[in-house]
Scaffold this active site. Structure first.
Site, PDB file in Angstrom:
ATOM      1  N   LEU A   1       4.756   4.589  14.563  1.00  0.00           N
ATOM      2  CA  LEU A   1       5.808   4.081  15.167  1.00  0.00           C
ATOM      3  C   LEU A   1       6.473   3.741  14.376  1.00  0.00           C
ATOM      4  O   LEU A   1       6.335   2.944  13.439  1.00  0.00           O
ATOM      5  CB  LEU A   1       3.989   2.684  15.534  1.00  0.00           C
ATOM      6  N   GLY A   2       8.034   3.885  14.808  1.00  0.00           N
ATOM      7  CA  GLY A   2       8.975   4.050  14.054  1.00  0.00           C
ATOM      8  C   GLY A   2       9.393   4.142  12.690  1.00  0.00           C
ATOM      9  O   GLY A   2       8.526   5.609  12.812  1.00  0.00           O
TER      10      GLY A   2
ATOM     11  N   GLY B   1      12.591   5.120  11.536  1.00  0.00           N
ATOM     12  CA  GLY B   1      13.722   4.896  10.355  1.00  0.00           C
ATOM     13  C   GLY B   1      13.608   4.957   9.215  1.00  0.00           C
ATOM     14  O   GLY B   1      13.223   6.500   9.251  1.00  0.00           O
TER      15      GLY B   1
ATOM     16  N   VAL C   1      11.907   4.656   6.438  1.00  0.00           N
ATOM     17  CA  VAL C   1      10.395   5.478   5.748  1.00  0.00           C
ATOM     18  C   VAL C   1       9.144   6.017   6.576  1.00  0.00           C
ATOM     19  O   VAL C   1       9.079   7.437   6.528  1.00  0.00           O
ATOM     20  CB  VAL C   1       9.279   3.734   5.826  1.00  0.00           C
TER      21      VAL C   1
ATOM     22  N   ARG D   1      15.063   4.266  21.170  1.00  0.00           N
ATOM     23  CA  ARG D   1      16.020   4.692  21.921  1.00  0.00           C
ATOM     24  C   ARG D   1      15.435   6.280  22.086  1.00  0.00           C
ATOM     25  O   ARG D   1      15.489   7.021  21.199  1.00  0.00           O
ATOM     26  CB  ARG D   1      17.259   4.672  20.598  1.00  0.00           C
TER      27      ARG D   1
ATOM     28  N   GLU E   1      -0.904  -0.423   1.068  1.00  0.00           N
ATOM     29  CA  GLU E   1      -0.507  -0.438  -0.184  1.00  0.00           C
ATOM     30  C   GLU E   1       1.278  -0.449  -0.061  1.00  0.00           C
ATOM     31  O   GLU E   1       2.031  -0.605  -1.001  1.00  0.00           O
ATOM     32  CB  GLU E   1      -0.551   0.962  -1.036  1.00  0.00           C
TER      33      GLU E   1
ATOM     34  N   GLY F   1       6.308  -1.000  -3.184  1.00  0.00           N
ATOM     35  CA  GLY F   1       7.046   0.450  -2.203  1.00  0.00           C
ATOM     36  C   GLY F   1       5.485   0.900  -3.081  1.00  0.00           C
ATOM     37  O   GLY F   1       4.395   1.200  -3.088  1.00  0.00           O
TER      38      GLY F   1
ATOM     39  N   LYS G   1       6.017 -11.217  -0.301  1.00  0.00           N
ATOM     40  CA  LYS G   1       4.817  -9.830  -1.261  1.00  0.00           C
ATOM     41  C   LYS G   1       4.251 -10.775  -2.130  1.00  0.00           C
ATOM     42  O   LYS G   1       2.840 -10.468  -2.310  1.00  0.00           O
ATOM     43  CB  LYS G   1       5.795  -9.003  -1.562  1.00  0.00           C
TER      44      LYS G   1
ATOM     45  N   GLY H   1      12.288   2.142  -1.273  1.00  0.00           N
ATOM     46  CA  GLY H   1      13.641   3.469  -0.576  1.00  0.00           C
ATOM     47  C   GLY H   1      12.959   4.184   0.497  1.00  0.00           C
ATOM     48  O   GLY H   1      11.381   4.163   0.505  1.00  0.00           O
TER      49      GLY H   1
HETATM   50  N1  LIG Z   1      13.405   1.003   3.410  1.00  0.00           N
HETATM   51  C1  LIG Z   1      12.030   0.029   2.360  1.00  0.00           C
HETATM   52  O1  LIG Z   1      12.239   0.640   1.144  1.00  0.00           O
HETATM   53  C2  LIG Z   1      10.549  -0.221   2.504  1.00  0.00           C
HETATM   54  C3  LIG Z   1       9.960  -0.234   1.604  1.00  0.00           C
HETATM   55  C4  LIG Z   1       9.039  -1.473   2.003  1.00  0.00           C
HETATM   56  C5  LIG Z   1       7.882  -2.016   2.912  1.00  0.00           C
HETATM   57  N2  LIG Z   1       9.063  -1.240   4.003  1.00  0.00           N
HETATM   58  C6  LIG Z   1       8.660  -1.461   5.475  1.00  0.00           C
HETATM   59  O2  LIG Z   1       8.358  -0.768   6.328  1.00  0.00           O
HETATM   60  C7  LIG Z   1       8.561  -0.913   6.809  1.00  0.00           C
HETATM   61  C8  LIG Z   1       9.844  -0.475   7.846  1.00  0.00           C
HETATM   62  O3  LIG Z   1      11.018  -0.409   7.640  1.00  0.00           O
HETATM   63  P1  LIG Z   1      11.679   0.707   6.856  1.00  0.00           P
HETATM   64  O4  LIG Z   1      13.263   0.592   6.011  1.00  0.00           O
HETATM   65  O5  LIG Z   1      11.486   2.172   7.525  1.00  0.00           O
HETATM   66  O6  LIG Z   1      12.719   0.361   8.768  1.00  0.00           O
HETATM   67  P2  LIG Z   1      14.106   1.048   9.747  1.00  0.00           P
HETATM   68  O7  LIG Z   1      14.696  -0.350  10.250  1.00  0.00           O
HETATM   69  O8  LIG Z   1      14.692   1.725   8.897  1.00  0.00           O
HETATM   70  O9  LIG Z   1      13.109   1.537  10.168  1.00  0.00           O
HETATM   71  C9  LIG Z   1      12.077   1.107  11.720  1.00  0.00           C
HETATM   72  C10 LIG Z   1      12.435   1.544  12.663  1.00  0.00           C
HETATM   73  O10 LIG Z   1      11.876   1.607  13.554  1.00  0.00           O
HETATM   74  C11 LIG Z   1      12.620   1.396  15.039  1.00  0.00           C
HETATM   75  N3  LIG Z   1      11.793   0.305  16.304  1.00  0.00           N
HETATM   76  C12 LIG Z   1      11.768  -1.078  16.483  1.00  0.00           C
HETATM   77  N4  LIG Z   1      11.124  -1.942  17.000  1.00  0.00           N
HETATM   78  C13 LIG Z   1      10.107  -0.875  17.837  1.00  0.00           C
HETATM   79  C14 LIG Z   1      10.338  -0.782  18.939  1.00  0.00           C
HETATM   80  N5  LIG Z   1       9.478  -1.400  19.852  1.00  0.00           N
HETATM   81  N6  LIG Z   1       9.219   0.651  18.969  1.00  0.00           N
HETATM   82  C15 LIG Z   1       9.675   2.174  18.399  1.00  0.00           C
HETATM   83  N7  LIG Z   1      10.428   1.792  17.299  1.00  0.00           N
HETATM   84  C16 LIG Z   1      10.607   0.501  16.872  1.00  0.00           C
HETATM   85  C17 LIG Z   1      13.954   1.334  14.508  1.00  0.00           C
HETATM   86  O11 LIG Z   1      14.443   1.786  15.887  1.00  0.00           O
HETATM   87  C18 LIG Z   1      14.326   1.716  13.551  1.00  0.00           C
HETATM   88  O12 LIG Z   1      14.128   2.895  13.781  1.00  0.00           O
HETATM   89  C19 LIG Z   1       8.844  -2.860   7.453  1.00  0.00           C
HETATM   90  O13 LIG Z   1       8.077  -2.907   8.039  1.00  0.00           O
HETATM   91  C20 LIG Z   1       9.254  -2.965   5.538  1.00  0.00           C
HETATM   92  O14 LIG Z   1       9.969  -3.882   5.118  1.00  0.00           O
HETATM   93  C21 LIG Z   1      10.750  -0.809   4.333  1.00  0.00           C
HETATM   94  N1  LIG Z   2      14.079  -4.484   0.752  1.00  0.00           N
HETATM   95  C1  LIG Z   2      12.909  -4.204   0.203  1.00  0.00           C
HETATM   96  C2  LIG Z   2      12.508  -3.115   0.337  1.00  0.00           C
HETATM   97  C3  LIG Z   2      11.142  -2.648  -0.687  1.00  0.00           C
HETATM   98  O1  LIG Z   2      10.382  -4.148   0.736  1.00  0.00           O
HETATM   99  C4  LIG Z   2      13.870  -4.853  -1.318  1.00  0.00           C
HETATM  100  O2  LIG Z   2      14.750  -4.543  -1.923  1.00  0.00           O
HETATM  101  O3  LIG Z   2      12.468  -4.401  -2.676  1.00  0.00           O
HETATM  102 NA    NA Z   3       2.775  -0.796  -3.306  1.00  0.00          NA
END
Ligand SMILES: NC(=O)c1ccc[n+]([C@@H]2O[C@H](COP(=O)([O-])OP(=O)(O)OC[C@H]3O[C@@H](n4cnc5c(N)ncnc54)[C@H](O)[C@@H]3O)[C@@H](O)[C@H]2O)c1
Ligand SMILES: N[C@@H](CCO)C(=O)O
Ligand code: NA
Length: 433
Positions: A15-16, A18, A20, A52, A134, A139, A210, A309
């Site tokens: 699900l999602g 983006g 990650v 989308r 985790e 991260g 966190k 990241g």
């Molecule tokens: N990016 C990081 O460094 C990082 C690190 C640790 C944890 N996280 C966590 O991981 C998760 C994802 O983060 P990310 O950085 O990939 O975010 P992101 O915004 O890049 O990706 C999220 C994706 O989910 C999609 N989305 C939103 N609503 C949706 C729906 N209803 N159905 C399907 N898709 C939907 C969005 O279009 C987007 O592509 C978050 O919970 C974030 O806190 C991110």
């Molecule tokens: N926005 C967060 C992403 C990781 O959770 C950070 O800068 O550490």
């Molecule tokens: Na971790």
């Protein structure tokens, strides 16, 4: 064909897609053979929910894409749901729906876990499935698993660290180049560390979420985001950084979760703090994270690495995916959360630490004595005082010995009432000594 490859595949819904999610999909494909061998059966990406429609995702067959995440988790044949949408809704409903349909869940959603973790842990337990996360804290750095499993026989007394990469990058920049906060934030944005809306990072919400998760696991109690005292870095000035440097310190946004001295409560807080340059956390540069865990038998452990990241975070997700798939295959579940200690979360006023207070005062006889008397009245002992005067005005920097936060607040309230105190320029805690 190896034994693992000939087994019925485990079906995974993502699900999602983006930062990650797209990396998770890529690694599931490129590491498919190793994952199958380690799990004991292949893992098949059975569906990918995106927001989308109409856009191809590299490496993901178009027929797997859907905008109906709810239908995907309700399909009934999904073994594991990987939730990487983020935010509270629809993530919460999708996760609970996945549990109801017998799927285990892997998530990186710290915001949701800090808001509603206990209800989700209970729901997973009730349905006999796993909830692994985790990726939600620091991260790629293994931290949840060590606390949940490796240290389950010890008594954790303190977790202290840098849990947000964006703010560490900004503070590091301010420290190394003398840049002001806005300039450093602009650089973090240009390099893609800070998001278009950096509020969750710079106001400390991300680190506080966190901290809530870590405190809950470390002390086996319930800690929510609202229980965490939170201050961000937006008020930190180049002058604060210069003042820290004069003391042989730097400024970091720290998350500190502690058991109270009497063992009857815990505290959790996120705020900027001065730490000596000799402290290992002072050398954590750029967007890296580092966490100290202090446990009764183990002593002091340090965890360090990329806390954010797409690729590093996907590493943590895949590790969890392997764990929950192994449980699916062999039967049973991983360790759930326990909140058996039921330790309450104490107020910030109970926290005992040192302070660096910067005051603008009138440069005349008796002012220092007045200021010192107020500290003494509240039993806050002064360690050092530095005064610099110019044209009848002076800046006074007072560093205290350890004192309760409530006493320090009372001191500051009274200082503000003094005619000779023009303003309290900054109050910062001093940690790590
Ligand atoms: N990016 C990081 O460094 C990082 C690190 C640790 C944890 N996280 C966590 O991981 C998760 C994802 O983060 P990310 O950085 O990939 O975010 P992101 O915004 O890049 O990706 C999220 C994706 O989910 C999609 N989305 C939103 N609503 C949706 C729906 N209803 N159905 C399907 N898709 C939907 C969005 O279009 C987007 O592509 C978050 O919970 C974030 O806190 C991110
Ligand atoms: N926005 C967060 C992403 C990781 O959770 C950070 O800068 O550490
Ligand atoms: Na971790």
């Amino acid at each position: 064909m190896s034994g693992a490859a000939s087994r019925q595949p485990l079906k995974v819904a993502l699900l999602g897609c983006g930062s990650v999610g797209s990396e998770v999909a890529r690694l599931m494909t490129t590491h498919a053979d190793d994952l199958a061998a380690r799990i004991g059966a292949p893992v098949e990406l059975a569906g990918v929910a995106v927001r989308r429609a109409g856009r191809s995702r590299p490496g993901i067959p178009d027929e797997l894409l859907t905008t109906d995440a709810k239908a995907l988790v309700k399909r009934g044949d999904i073994d594991v749901v990987i939730e990487l949408i983020g935010g509270i809704e629809p993530a919460r409903t999708l996760i609970t729906t996945a549990f109801e349909h017998g799927a285990s869940v892997v998530t990186g959603n710290k915001a949701l876990l800090a808001e509603d973790g206990p209800a989700l842990y209970e729901a997973a337990d009730r349905h006999g499935v796993d909830l692994y996360y985790e990726a939600a804290v620091a991260g790629a750095i293994p931290l949840v698993r060590p606390l949940r499993e490796s240290l389950a026989g010890d008594k954790v007394n303190r977790v202290l660290g840098i849990l947000n990469g964006t703010t560490n990058f900004i503070l590091d920049k301010m420290d190394s180049s003398g840049a002001g906060y806005s300039e450093a934030l602009d650089e973090a944005t240009a390099l893609g560390y800070a998001e278009a809306d950096p509020t969750a990072d710079v106001e400390g919400y991300d680190a506080a979420a966190k901290a809530a998760i870590l405190a809950g696991i470390a002390f086996h109690t319930r800690v929510r985001l609202d229980d965490v005292h939170r201050e961000g870095i937006t008020e930190i000035t180049a002058a604060d950084m210069a003042s820290a440097q004069r003391m042989g310190c730097t400024v970091k946004l720290l998350a500190i979760c502690e058991r109270a001295a009497d063992g009857r409560s815990v505290t959790a807080r996120v705020h900027p703090a001065m730490i000596p340059l000799t402290h290992p956390l002072a050398s954590v540069r750029e967007a890296y994270n580092a966490v100290f865990v202090e446990a009764s038998a183990a002593g002091q452990l340090m965890f360090y690495g990329p806390g954010a990241g797409g690729s590093p975070t996907a590493s943590a997700v895949l590790g969890d995916l392997v764990a929950v798939c192994r449980h699916k295959l062999k039967g049973g579940n991983g360790p759930g959360e326990s909140a058996y200690t039921q330790l309450p979360v104490g107020p910030m006023g109970d926290v005992v630490t040192r302070y660096h207070i910067s005051l603008d005062v009138a440069d005349r006889a008796g002012v220092l004595a007045h200021v010192a008397a107020i500290f003494a009245e509240h039993d806050v002992s002064i360690d050092t005082v530095r005064q610099q005067g110019k044209d009848g005005e002076a800046s006074l920097v007072v560093v205290t010995h350890r004192a309760p936060d409530s006493a320090l607040r009372a001191v500051v309230d009274e200082l503000r009432k003094l005619d000779s105190v023009r303003g309290v320029a900054s109050i910062m805690r001093v940690e790590g000594e």
